[in-house]
Design a protein around this motif. Structure first.
Motif, PDB file in Angstrom:
ATOM      1  N   HIS A 195       4.702  -1.749   2.716  1.00 41.48           N
ATOM      2  CA  HIS A 195       4.229  -1.136   3.959  1.00 41.48           C
ATOM      3  C   HIS A 195       2.731  -1.347   4.139  1.00 41.48           C
ATOM      4  O   HIS A 195       1.989  -1.511   3.165  1.00 41.48           O
TER       5      HIS A 195
ATOM      6  N   ASN B  47       8.069   8.606  -0.363  1.00 45.06           N
ATOM      7  CA  ASN B  47       6.933   9.139   0.372  1.00 45.06           C
ATOM      8  C   ASN B  47       7.375   9.700   1.729  1.00 45.06           C
ATOM      9  O   ASN B  47       7.945   8.976   2.543  1.00 45.06           O
TER      10      ASN B  47
ATOM     11  N   ASP C  82       4.743   1.396  -3.274  1.00 41.74           N
ATOM     12  CA  ASP C  82       4.484   2.496  -4.203  1.00 41.74           C
ATOM     13  C   ASP C  82       5.689   2.695  -5.111  1.00 41.74           C
ATOM     14  O   ASP C  82       6.803   2.305  -4.771  1.00 41.74           O
TER      15      ASP C  82
ATOM     16  N   HIS D 179       1.149  -2.860   0.676  1.00 40.17           N
ATOM     17  CA  HIS D 179       1.421  -2.501  -0.718  1.00 40.17           C
ATOM     18  C   HIS D 179       2.802  -1.851  -0.813  1.00 40.17           C
ATOM     19  O   HIS D 179       3.431  -1.556   0.190  1.00 40.17           O
TER      20      HIS D 179
HETATM   21 FE   LIG Z   1       1.783   3.746   0.284  1.00 40.17          FE
END
Ligand SMILES: [Fe+2]
Length: 289
Positions: A214, A143, A139, A137
């Motif tokens: 990722h 992160n 985002d 997926h």
């Molecule tokens: Fe993620």
């Protein structure tokens, strides 16, 4: 230890991290033992058992059909413990709400990353059983992944289908309606072949840029702390500032009557004239406080 980028990735340099993010590249730093020892010693963060025993809220469990937050249930920590033993990954969301010492870290990192005041910073704790992981997926946030215990393999790949996504997307799930308007379709169903493999061990820090594909697999039982920053885009700042500006106008607060658009047209013309005089710093004064 003063919370911030330098402390978090020591002995690595914040300038190196900034350079990677400016190129939309992931940043990997191993051996960040000092900060991770401090963070790992906080209440709830010492071990999987510590977080399960002390967690005061529900736990999100990623179901085996997808292994992603797109297919999850909320359960008590006692049930979560059983589901972990049956191979399911656990997410302890909004950990900063329960571990106050994480808040200054989020605040310092947000400022050092140069992100807007309207950014939503969050801490998450992931407990992943050996062999478990997340489906591929991307985002909408940047992160920071801090590997506290265990070993986890990450696969990372640039996103050739969408630049600056406003939402997350998991491969194999329906595409968000707004995302479909600006992403190159069809979105891939498997990790792109140019993926890179990174193995995180205790003391490793990985920074994943917004939008990067990722997927993960835990090689052993794993405990990971994340700092995530969902930052507003320019369009979000404009929308927020515009709303506070227009809310001052009785005419713009009028109930909309779509069958009589002349009134709306007149408001738009007046707005266009006014907007020509707006300055970025004035709008930022409204959103940055
Ligand atoms: Fe993620």
């Amino acid at each position: 230890m003063t919370p911030g980028l330098a402390a978090l990735i020591s002995p690595h340099a914040p300038a190196d991290l900034a350079a990677h993010l400016s190129r939309d590249e992931a940043f990997v730093a191993h051996g960040c033992e000092d900060a991770l020892a401090v963070l790992g010693a906080l209440p709830l963060l010492g071990s999987r058992e510590a977080v399960l025993a002390g967690w005061p809220a529900l736990v999100s469990v990623h179901l085996p059909d997808l292994a992603d937050e797109a297919s999850s249930i909320e359960v008590t920590p006692a049930i979560a413990r059983k589901l972990f033993a049956n191979g399911m990954g656990l997410l302890f969301d909004d950990a900063h709400a329960h571990v106050a010492a994480l808040v200054p870290w989020l605040a310092a990192l947000r400022v050092e990353l140069g992100l807007a005041a309207l950014t939503q910073p969050r801490c998450l704790v992931y407990a992943t059983p050996a062999g478990g992981g997340t489906a591929a997926h991307f985002d909408q946030n940047v992160n920071f992944v801090l590997q506290l215990h265990g070993t986890k393999t990450w696969w990372l790949a640039p996103n050739a289908h969408v630049v600056h996504p406003l939402t997350r997307h998991t491969m194999g799930t329906p595409t968000d309606g707004e995302l479909a308007t600006y992403a190159r379709q069809p979105l891939p169903e498997a990790m792109p072949p140019e993926r890179r493999e990174v193995v995180l061990a205790p003391g490793s820090v990985l920074v994943v840029p917004r939008g990067m594909w990722h997927a993960t697999r835990a090689e052993t039982d794993s405990l990971q702390l994340n700092f995530t920053f969902t930052a507003p885009a320019w369009l979000d700042l404009l929308t927020a500032a515009l709303r506070s500006k227009l809310a001052l106008s009785a005419a713009w607060r009028e109930t909309a009557a779509p069958h009589a658009p002349a009134r709306f047209e007149a408001l738009l013309r007046a707005l266009a004239e006014d907007a020509a005089t707006w300055r970025a710093e004035d709008l930022l004064a409204a959103t940055e406080g």
